[in-house]
Design a protein around this motif. Sequence first.
Motif, PDB file in Angstrom:
ATOM      1  N   ARG A  69      26.913  24.674   2.889  1.00  0.00           N
ATOM      2  CA  ARG A  69      25.867  25.170   2.385  1.00  0.00           C
ATOM      3  C   ARG A  69      26.078  25.233   0.633  1.00  0.00           C
ATOM      4  N   GLU A  70      27.084  25.746   0.803  1.00  0.00           N
ATOM      5  CA  GLU A  70      27.141  26.938  -0.678  1.00  0.00           C
ATOM      6  C   GLU A  70      27.973  25.656  -1.583  1.00  0.00           C
ATOM      7  N   GLU A  71      28.564  25.414  -0.380  1.00  0.00           N
ATOM      8  CA  GLU A  71      29.772  23.941  -1.410  1.00  0.00           C
ATOM      9  C   GLU A  71      28.746  22.881  -1.983  1.00  0.00           C
ATOM     10  N   LEU A  72      27.810  22.346  -1.039  1.00  0.00           N
ATOM     11  CA  LEU A  72      26.732  21.283  -1.526  1.00  0.00           C
ATOM     12  C   LEU A  72      26.515  21.517  -2.531  1.00  0.00           C
ATOM     13  N   SER A  73      25.496  22.645  -2.666  1.00  0.00           N
ATOM     14  CA  SER A  73      24.118  22.608  -3.619  1.00  0.00           C
ATOM     15  C   SER A  73      25.353  22.790  -5.099  1.00  0.00           C
ATOM     16  N   TYR A  74      26.183  22.512  -5.521  1.00  0.00           N
ATOM     17  CA  TYR A  74      26.888  22.274  -6.399  1.00  0.00           C
ATOM     18  C   TYR A  74      26.514  20.786  -7.044  1.00  0.00           C
ATOM     19  N   GLY A  75      26.302  20.238  -5.757  1.00  0.00           N
ATOM     20  CA  GLY A  75      25.700  18.458  -5.884  1.00  0.00           C
ATOM     21  C   GLY A  75      25.094  17.807  -5.694  1.00  0.00           C
ATOM     22  N   LYS A  76      24.118  18.958  -5.761  1.00  0.00           N
ATOM     23  CA  LYS A  76      22.926  18.122  -5.760  1.00  0.00           C
ATOM     24  C   LYS A  76      22.321  16.906  -6.458  1.00  0.00           C
ATOM     25  N   GLN A  77      22.727  16.714  -7.271  1.00  0.00           N
ATOM     26  CA  GLN A  77      21.825  16.089  -7.868  1.00  0.00           C
ATOM     27  C   GLN A  77      22.952  14.115  -7.743  1.00  0.00           C
ATOM     28  N   LYS A  78      24.233  14.662  -7.705  1.00  0.00           N
ATOM     29  CA  LYS A  78      24.808  13.275  -7.179  1.00  0.00           C
ATOM     30  C   LYS A  78      24.254  12.777  -6.024  1.00  0.00           C
ATOM     31  N   ILE A  79      24.330  14.095  -5.317  1.00  0.00           N
ATOM     32  CA  ILE A  79      23.690  13.483  -3.734  1.00  0.00           C
ATOM     33  C   ILE A  79      22.501  12.723  -3.571  1.00  0.00           C
ATOM     34  N   ILE A  80      21.828  13.276  -4.434  1.00  0.00           N
ATOM     35  CA  ILE A  80      20.258  12.877  -4.409  1.00  0.00           C
ATOM     36  C   ILE A  80      20.801  11.312  -5.592  1.00  0.00           C
ATOM     37  N   ASP A  81      21.134  11.038  -5.831  1.00  0.00           N
ATOM     38  CA  ASP A  81      21.617   9.838  -6.371  1.00  0.00           C
ATOM     39  C   ASP A  81      22.577   8.835  -5.871  1.00  0.00           C
ATOM     40  N   MET A  82      23.339   9.432  -5.302  1.00  0.00           N
ATOM     41  CA  MET A  82      23.710   8.838  -3.765  1.00  0.00           C
ATOM     42  C   MET A  82      23.168   8.084  -2.827  1.00  0.00           C
ATOM     43  N   LEU A  83      22.148   9.303  -2.610  1.00  0.00           N
ATOM     44  CA  LEU A  83      21.755   9.001  -1.371  1.00  0.00           C
ATOM     45  C   LEU A  83      20.564   7.140  -1.449  1.00  0.00           C
ATOM     46  N   ASN A  84      20.062   7.744  -2.762  1.00  0.00           N
ATOM     47  CA  ASN A  84      18.776   6.864  -3.249  1.00  0.00           C
ATOM     48  C   ASN A  84      19.306   5.105  -3.795  1.00  0.00           C
ATOM     49  N   GLU A  85      21.086   5.400  -4.524  1.00  0.00           N
ATOM     50  CA  GLU A  85      21.221   4.531  -4.448  1.00  0.00           C
ATOM     51  C   GLU A  85      21.958   3.090  -3.371  1.00  0.00           C
ATOM     52  N   GLU A  86      22.284   4.043  -1.771  1.00  0.00           N
ATOM     53  CA  GLU A  86      22.583   3.404  -0.923  1.00  0.00           C
ATOM     54  C   GLU A  86      21.352   2.865   0.150  1.00  0.00           C
ATOM     55  N   LEU A  87      20.339   3.435  -0.469  1.00  0.00           N
ATOM     56  CA  LEU A  87      18.758   2.929   0.370  1.00  0.00           C
ATOM     57  C   LEU A  87      18.056   2.274  -0.250  1.00  0.00           C
ATOM     58  N   GLY A  88      18.600   1.939  -1.964  1.00  0.00           N
ATOM     59  CA  GLY A  88      17.837   0.421  -2.855  1.00  0.00           C
ATOM     60  C   GLY A  88      17.122   1.096  -3.531  1.00  0.00           C
ATOM     61  N   LYS A  89      16.487   2.167  -3.500  1.00  0.00           N
ATOM     62  CA  LYS A  89      15.257   2.559  -3.608  1.00  0.00           C
ATOM     63  C   LYS A  89      14.891   4.509  -3.886  1.00  0.00           C
ATOM     64  N   ASP A  90      14.375   4.495  -5.026  1.00  0.00           N
ATOM     65  CA  ASP A  90      13.647   6.156  -5.325  1.00  0.00           C
ATOM     66  C   ASP A  90      13.023   6.721  -4.598  1.00  0.00           C
ATOM     67  N   ILE A  91      13.291   6.979  -3.283  1.00  0.00           N
ATOM     68  CA  ILE A  91      12.930   7.878  -1.928  1.00  0.00           C
ATOM     69  C   ILE A  91      12.533   9.334  -2.545  1.00  0.00           C
ATOM     70  N   ILE A  92      14.262   9.576  -2.530  1.00  0.00           N
ATOM     71  CA  ILE A  92      14.132  11.375  -3.078  1.00  0.00           C
ATOM     72  C   ILE A  92      14.627  11.817  -3.873  1.00  0.00           C
ATOM     73  N   LYS A  93      13.821  12.844  -4.269  1.00  0.00           N
ATOM     74  CA  LYS A  93      13.515  13.765  -5.543  1.00  0.00           C
ATOM     75  C   LYS A  93      14.034  15.254  -6.126  1.00  0.00           C
ATOM     76  N   LYS A  94      13.654  15.587  -4.201  1.00  0.00           N
ATOM     77  CA  LYS A  94      14.288  16.984  -4.408  1.00  0.00           C
ATOM     78  C   LYS A  94      15.114  17.000  -2.802  1.00  0.00           C
ATOM     79  N   LEU A  95      16.393  18.269  -3.441  1.00  0.00           N
ATOM     80  CA  LEU A  95      17.228  18.074  -2.110  1.00  0.00           C
ATOM     81  C   LEU A  95      16.965  19.956  -1.805  1.00  0.00           C
ATOM     82  N   VAL A  96      16.813  20.084  -0.419  1.00  0.00           N
ATOM     83  CA  VAL A  96      16.930  21.520  -0.349  1.00  0.00           C
ATOM     84  C   VAL A  96      17.908  21.682   1.212  1.00  0.00           C
ATOM     85  N   LEU A  97      19.169  22.457   1.354  1.00  0.00           N
ATOM     86  CA  LEU A  97      19.607  22.687   2.149  1.00  0.00           C
ATOM     87  C   LEU A  97      19.057  23.744   2.318  1.00  0.00           C
ATOM     88  N   ARG A  98      19.554  23.708   3.874  1.00  0.00           N
ATOM     89  CA  ARG A  98      18.881  25.162   5.052  1.00  0.00           C
ATOM     90  C   ARG A  98      20.408  25.657   5.301  1.00  0.00           C
TER      91      ARG A  98
END
Length: 98
Positions: A69-98
């Motif tokens: 969780r700590e490691e992934l928190s450093y690249g939140k915006q990159k993960i959001i961008d990758m997921l939105n690109e994979e989905l083909g539209k801007d669905i995700i604006k914020k990522l919360v790691l629990r």
Amino acid sequence: MAKRNNDNISISDALKEFVETNRLEKGLDKVNVSDAWAKLMGNGVHNYTSSVTLERETLYIQLTSSVLREELSYGKQKIIDMLNEELGKDIIKKLVLR
């Protein structure tokens, strides 16, 4: 009962029309986000993921490893961008790691 069209249309167009008519986009987005997470993060991260939930424009990821969780928190915006690109539209604006 739905109006019958006499025009010949492709199956993909008919399915898109069905999804739009019955307002199923949000439910399909939730399923697609979960699949995209598993695909993009690979088995290493997916094995430590206990739940993936999309609510409005926020993606909630429940992880069983605090180190991951700590490691992934450093690249939140990159993960959001990758997921939105994979989905083909801007669905995700914020990522919360629990």
